[in-house]
Design a protein around this motif. Structure first.
Motif, mmCIF file in Angstrom:
data_model
loop_
_atom_site.group_PDB
_atom_site.id
_atom_site.type_symbol
_atom_site.label_atom_id
_atom_site.label_comp_id
_atom_site.label_asym_id
_atom_site.label_seq_id
_atom_site.Cartn_x
_atom_site.Cartn_y
_atom_site.Cartn_z
ATOM 1 N N UNK A 65 -12.323 22.616 -4.646
ATOM 2 C CA UNK A 65 -11.162 22.043 -4.063
ATOM 3 C C UNK A 65 -10.732 20.743 -5.184
ATOM 4 N N UNK A 66 -11.519 20.096 -5.780
ATOM 5 C CA UNK A 66 -11.202 18.871 -6.463
ATOM 6 C C UNK A 66 -10.462 19.361 -7.699
ATOM 7 N N UNK A 67 -10.728 20.374 -8.161
ATOM 8 C CA UNK A 67 -10.027 20.750 -9.574
ATOM 9 C C UNK A 67 -8.958 21.572 -9.464
ATOM 10 N N UNK A 68 -8.827 22.276 -8.273
ATOM 11 C CA UNK A 68 -7.631 23.310 -8.278
ATOM 12 C C UNK A 68 -6.395 22.892 -7.167
ATOM 13 N N UNK A 69 -6.891 21.842 -6.368
ATOM 14 C CA UNK A 69 -5.735 21.396 -5.407
ATOM 15 C C UNK A 69 -5.048 20.249 -5.734
ATOM 16 N N UNK A 70 -4.027 20.110 -5.174
ATOM 17 C CA UNK A 70 -3.291 18.544 -5.264
ATOM 18 C C UNK A 70 -3.965 17.672 -4.660
ATOM 19 N N UNK A 71 -4.536 16.573 -5.430
ATOM 20 C CA UNK A 71 -5.265 15.444 -4.888
ATOM 21 C C UNK A 71 -5.199 14.690 -3.827
ATOM 22 N N UNK A 72 -3.712 14.596 -3.403
ATOM 23 C CA UNK A 72 -3.494 13.895 -2.118
ATOM 24 C C UNK A 72 -3.679 14.880 -1.079
ATOM 25 N N UNK A 73 -3.774 16.144 -1.218
ATOM 26 C CA UNK A 73 -3.755 17.252 0.041
ATOM 27 C C UNK A 73 -5.404 17.091 0.530
ATOM 28 N N UNK A 74 -6.207 16.745 -0.476
ATOM 29 C CA UNK A 74 -7.651 16.537 -0.124
ATOM 30 C C UNK A 74 -7.967 15.503 0.849
ATOM 31 N N UNK B 191 0.744 -1.290 0.075
ATOM 32 C CA UNK B 191 0.118 -0.035 0.078
ATOM 33 C C UNK B 191 0.837 1.320 -0.119
ATOM 34 N N UNK B 192 1.971 1.426 0.919
ATOM 35 C CA UNK B 192 2.782 2.421 0.834
ATOM 36 C C UNK B 192 3.570 2.713 -0.422
ATOM 37 N N UNK B 193 3.900 1.628 -1.049
ATOM 38 C CA UNK B 193 4.430 1.624 -2.468
ATOM 39 C C UNK B 193 3.625 2.303 -3.394
ATOM 40 N N UNK B 194 2.487 1.761 -3.390
ATOM 41 C CA UNK B 194 1.317 2.243 -4.349
ATOM 42 C C UNK B 194 1.175 3.951 -4.157
ATOM 43 N N UNK B 195 0.868 4.113 -2.868
ATOM 44 C CA UNK B 195 0.865 5.444 -2.427
ATOM 45 C C UNK B 195 1.873 6.482 -2.920
ATOM 46 N N UNK B 196 3.156 5.996 -2.842
ATOM 47 C CA UNK B 196 4.217 6.788 -3.331
ATOM 48 C C UNK B 196 4.252 7.055 -4.870
ATOM 49 N N UNK B 197 3.838 5.761 -5.558
ATOM 50 C CA UNK B 197 3.583 5.860 -7.155
ATOM 51 C C UNK B 197 2.548 6.899 -7.273
ATOM 52 N N UNK C 281 -8.604 12.071 -6.223
ATOM 53 C CA UNK C 281 -8.557 12.025 -4.922
ATOM 54 C C UNK C 281 -9.003 10.294 -4.295
ATOM 55 N N UNK C 282 -10.085 9.915 -5.185
ATOM 56 C CA UNK C 282 -10.370 8.698 -4.860
ATOM 57 C C UNK C 282 -9.254 7.537 -4.897
ATOM 58 N N UNK C 283 -8.141 7.737 -5.527
ATOM 59 C CA UNK C 283 -7.267 6.855 -5.665
ATOM 60 C C UNK C 283 -6.461 6.480 -4.449
ATOM 61 N N UNK C 284 -6.834 7.440 -3.484
ATOM 62 C CA UNK C 284 -5.945 7.480 -2.117
ATOM 63 C C UNK C 284 -6.956 6.790 -1.200
#
Length: 219
Positions: free
Chosen positions: A210-219, A35-41, A172-175
């Motif tokens: 938020x979904x359009x303008x920010x980095x997805x991982x921050x959300x 999971x951590x490796x996928x998160x980094x990718x 965002x859903x990827x995380x």
């Protein structure tokens, strides 16, 4: 990027449309290390699936804030009506924002936005779902216009070319599943409840900024 479609016929000639009456108002990863490796990718890839810079300014200057909101609301309603996976809806929204950000020409009309939304959902469905969905079923409800299949297919091809055929978006859903590994002390029931609530929150946020303008991982 320079506008890609300002000279396209579909952006300058209104199609034959039908006006509709409508009032608007089990884990894939087996270990935490996987999971951590996928998160980094995902972190490395997500910048390549963000809308172009100045997207918010483009929406505001072109008067597209409301049009985008209505398009996202339609995607959410379509998810419930067609029983789509969440990933399909997030991908469709991502395609929509990326395409719109790459086509910063003036003169967008609402029928163009609806056509784009339909094409995005159709492409996302073909990419992520396993059953066939006729184009007429996609646009059965909650739209002002009804488009012929050949026009939607042309828009799909234009969309694919503009996005460089890069459809496996990081959103965002990827995380969600990746982050749930941090709560491995929870029972399966509580983990499921948490996942559902976070997913619902992110879905409701699709219509906002938020979904359009920010980095997805921050959300």
């Amino acid at each position: 990027m320079d506008s890609l479609l300002c000279d396209e016929v579909w952006l300058t000639t209104s199609p034959t449309t039908t006006i509709l009456n409508h009032d608007y108002g089990g884990s894939f990863y087996t270990t935490k290390e996987d999971s951590q490796q996928a998160f980094d990718i995902c972190l490395q890839k997500e910048i390549g699936y963000m809308p172009e810079s100045q997207y918010q300014d483009h929406l505001q200057s072109s008067g597209l804030i409301l049009a985008r909101f209505r398009a996202m609301q339609w995607l959410l309603k379509s998810q419930r009506r067609l029983n789509l996976s969440c990933q399909t809806v997030f991908n469709a929204a991502n395609y929509f924002d990326r395409f719109l950000s790459m086509n910063q020409c003036k003169g967008w009309k609402y029928w163009m936005v609806e056509l784009l939304a339909i094409a995005c959902l159709s492409v996302a469905y073909k990419f992520g779902e396993t059953t066939h969905l006729p184009l007429h079923e996609i646009q059965m409800e909650d739209l002002d216009h009804s488009f012929q299949s050949n026009l939607i297919q042309r828009m799909e091809l234009t969309l694919l070319k503009t996005l460089g055929w890069r459809l496996g978006s990081v959103t965002t859903y990827s995380y969600i599943e990746l982050l749930m590994w941090n709560f491995d002390s929870l029972t399966s029931f509580l983990l499921g409840e948490l996942t559902t609530r976070v997913t619902d929150l992110l879905l409701s946020n699709l219509s906002g900024n938020m979904n359009s303008y920010n980095v997805y991982s921050i959300l």
